[in-house]
Design a protein around this motif. Structure first.
Motif, mmCIF file in Angstrom:
data_model
loop_
_atom_site.group_PDB
_atom_site.id
_atom_site.type_symbol
_atom_site.label_atom_id
_atom_site.label_comp_id
_atom_site.label_asym_id
_atom_site.label_seq_id
_atom_site.Cartn_x
_atom_site.Cartn_y
_atom_site.Cartn_z
ATOM 1 N N GLN A 351 0.989 -1.029 -0.047
ATOM 2 C CA GLN A 351 0.328 -0.195 0.128
ATOM 3 C C GLN A 351 1.030 1.470 -0.012
ATOM 4 N N PHE A 352 1.993 1.559 0.402
ATOM 5 C CA PHE A 352 3.208 2.207 0.813
ATOM 6 C C PHE A 352 3.571 2.443 -0.328
ATOM 7 N N LEU A 353 4.234 1.491 -1.159
ATOM 8 C CA LEU A 353 4.341 1.418 -2.904
ATOM 9 C C LEU A 353 3.381 2.535 -3.379
ATOM 10 N N GLU A 354 1.949 1.909 -3.414
ATOM 11 C CA GLU A 354 0.562 2.209 -4.032
ATOM 12 C C GLU A 354 0.831 4.200 -4.247
ATOM 13 N N SER A 355 1.057 4.522 -3.052
ATOM 14 C CA SER A 355 0.918 5.829 -2.714
ATOM 15 C C SER A 355 1.956 6.584 -2.766
ATOM 16 N N THR A 356 3.052 6.306 -2.796
ATOM 17 C CA THR A 356 4.306 7.136 -2.803
ATOM 18 C C THR A 356 4.740 7.016 -4.069
ATOM 19 N N ASN A 357 5.114 8.861 -4.230
ATOM 20 C CA ASN A 357 5.798 9.185 -5.610
ATOM 21 C C ASN A 357 6.616 8.636 -5.530
ATOM 22 N N ARG A 358 8.151 8.648 -4.186
ATOM 23 C CA ARG A 358 8.815 9.190 -4.199
ATOM 24 C C ARG A 358 9.268 7.501 -5.490
ATOM 25 N N THR A 359 11.254 7.964 -5.963
ATOM 26 C CA THR A 359 11.734 6.669 -6.447
ATOM 27 C C THR A 359 13.126 6.458 -5.615
ATOM 28 N N TYR A 360 13.672 5.391 -5.242
ATOM 29 C CA TYR A 360 14.794 4.768 -4.125
ATOM 30 C C TYR A 360 15.427 3.997 -5.256
ATOM 31 N N ASP A 361 17.240 4.493 -4.233
ATOM 32 C CA ASP A 361 18.282 3.779 -5.259
ATOM 33 C C ASP A 361 17.783 2.728 -5.087
#
Length: 526
Positions: A351-361
């Motif tokens: 659910q967090f990944l679906e809602s966030t617009n951040r990207t990660y290394d």
């Protein structure tokens, strides 16, 4: 006209059937808590619990109906509740020991929990099955109306038991205390149905059983205990949590299994070998210095996130942890850095990944157990979501617990195959060697170019990533055989059956001794 509903006290029969519903459903949820440390929370454990409870209730309904027609009485109904409460006292007292003993039975892992469920919860549930036919017989009146009313009241009791145990008892009480509440509830019913005789021997019997319940709860249960000094313990909404000190090492146990450890004299030391590999993604990127945001899925004792935060002063660490009680315990007993570079999110990872617009290394997936894996974090759909939240040079690391080869490797190889559907390159690093169940670090990259072991070793020599991984990288593997395992999808992810062989084997977790420069100098298994 008076529109007020008529009010009356519930009859003895109504009290009895209501309490039987509360108690039976409360015991069913309690069963999951008692069994989880030994057998996990897999579909097999919960399927076994539901099946045994239904079978015991059905047999109780059948036998109770036969006897009710001959000799139903409130006195006998009182005896049923007394016997149930006394058996619950026994479950509190020896439940853990009984579970440990039944673990030794030579059964396939999917059936391993059935003896413990049957022994601990079959008899009291069978007894509670007597209550509905007894109360229907004692209530009299029209058969259809009486039966419908009895089962409606019993179902309401089951609803109260389910919600009350789930939302009130489990989050606030220990397992013995929950058993005490359920046992005392049965005693209340015994007292209610035998109320006219409580001044005599009936009252004495109620008192004796009440003392037995309290005494069993006071002992905390007999059975093997976690070695060391328990500095904190609680039942959370998701699991049993303990923080245990043994020597200089503080360990977080979840449902009886080690999840994180910290050296109290050197908090930045990696106690478990597998956490060293959390730094390996920096060797798979083109530019390790460009890594500035990392996501950990699963917090535990925050060993990985905390060391990452301390090692890389330019990196922001986000952590997603489902259980708020785990976050609280980690903060109090392991120390979550109070820093703008450490962000904790309580909730489901998907659910967090679906809602966030951040990207990660880098994304570190550290939410799997040996015997219980959230299937929604294993599927190809989840891997696509994770890939979308990675930068173009991003790396995913998944900490799996399985064997690298042999029958216990099915889950590992299925996950490897699933990740290959999304990521161009997938690598793995077993941490213990040999075909034993162990931590296997699987690394997936969005780059099409192959990174060889020799290239990784060269990068380890050239790059300053705060830890020397030369020895760790020697377990490099790629190109696993996966023809006989499925791709995991949201529609079909049989992780419980894939884990069957691994659950039945000893889990070898490697502990490290490190020199001051972060090089592993010795290791021991446990």
């Amino acid at each position: 006209m008076d529109l007020r509903l008529p009010s009356r006290r519930p009859s003895r029969a109504e009290t009895a059937v209501f309490v039987s519903g509360v108690t039976s459903m409360g015991l069913e949820i309690l069963a999951g808590r008692i069994l989880a440390p030994a057998f996990g929370n897999s579909i097999y454990t919960w399927g076994g619990i539901i099946g045994v409870f239904l079978a015991a209730l059905s047999l109780g309904y059948h036998r109770g109906g036969q006897r009710a027609a001959r000799n139903a009485s409130y006195g006998r109904l009182g005896w049923i509740f007394l016997a149930t409460a006394l058996y619950v006292a026994g479950v509190i007292l020896i439940g853990d020991a009984a579970v440990q003993a039944t673990e030794l039975f030579p059964l396939p892992s999917e059936f391993a929990s059935l003896p413990a469920i049957t022994l601990l919860f079959g008899p009291p549930t069978y007894l509670l099955g007597y209550v509905s036919p007894y109360t229907a017989e004692l209530a009299g009146g029209d058969v259809g109306a009486t039966a419908g009313h009895v089962y409606a009241v019993g179902t309401v009791g089951s609803i109260v038991g389910a919600f009350g145990t789930t939302y009130l008892l489990v989050p606030t009480l220990s397992v013995p205390q929950i058993g005490l509440v359920l046992g005392l509830t049965a005693l209340v019913a015994a007292a209610a149905v035998t109320a006219p005789d409580l001044r005599g021997t009936a009252g004495l019997r109620v008192g004796v059983v009440a003392l037995a319940l309290v005494a069993a709860t006071a002992t905390g249960g007999l059975g093997p205990a976690v070695a060391g000094e328990t500095v904190y313990g609680t039942q959370t909404a998701y699991q049993e949590l303990q923080v245990v000190d043994r020597g200089d090492v503080r360990t977080l146990y979840l449902d009886g299994q080690r999840h994180s450890a910290m050296d109290l004299t050197d908090p930045d030391r990696h106690v478990f070998e597998y956490t060293r590999y959390f730094h390996a993604p920096l060797l798979f990127t083109e530019d390790a210095d460009a890594v500035d945001r990392v996501l950990f899925v699963g917090g535990g004792g925050f060993t990985g996130p905390r060391i990452f935060h301390e090692t890389y002063p330019n990196v922001t660490v986000d952590v997603v942890e489902l259980d708020p009680a785990v976050v609280d315990a980690a903060d109090r007993y392991f120390g979550i850095p109070d820093s703008p570079r450490m962000n904790v999110h309580v909730g489901g990872a998907r659910q967090f990944l679906e809602s966030t617009n951040r990207t990660y290394d880098v994304i570190v997936l550290d939410a799997y157990r040996k015997d219980s894996v959230p299937f929604q974090l294993t599927t190809v759909e989840f891997m696509r979501l994770a890939a979308d939240r990675l930068d173009d040079d991003g790396v995913l690391l998944a900490n799996l617990i399985a064997a690298p080869t042999g029958p216990a490797s099915d889950f590992y190889r299925a996950e490897y195959k699933t990740m290959e559907q999304v990521f161009p390159r997938v690598y793995s690093f077993p941490t213990a060697g040999g075909p034993v169940v162990q931590n296997i670090e699987v690394i997936a990259t969005k780059q099409t170019g192959l990174v060889s072991e020799s290239e990784l070793q060269g990068r380890n020599d050239r790059r300053d990533i705060g830890i020397d991984l030369a020895a760790d990288l020697s377990s490099y593997r790629r190109g696993e055989p996966t023809d006989d395992v499925p791709v995991l999808t949201d529609d079909r992810a049989p992780v419980d059956s894939l884990l069957d062989e691994a659950v039945g084997q000893r889990y070898v977790r490697v502990r490290t001794n490190e020199s001051t420069n972060g090089t592993a100098t010795a290791a021991a298994t446990e």
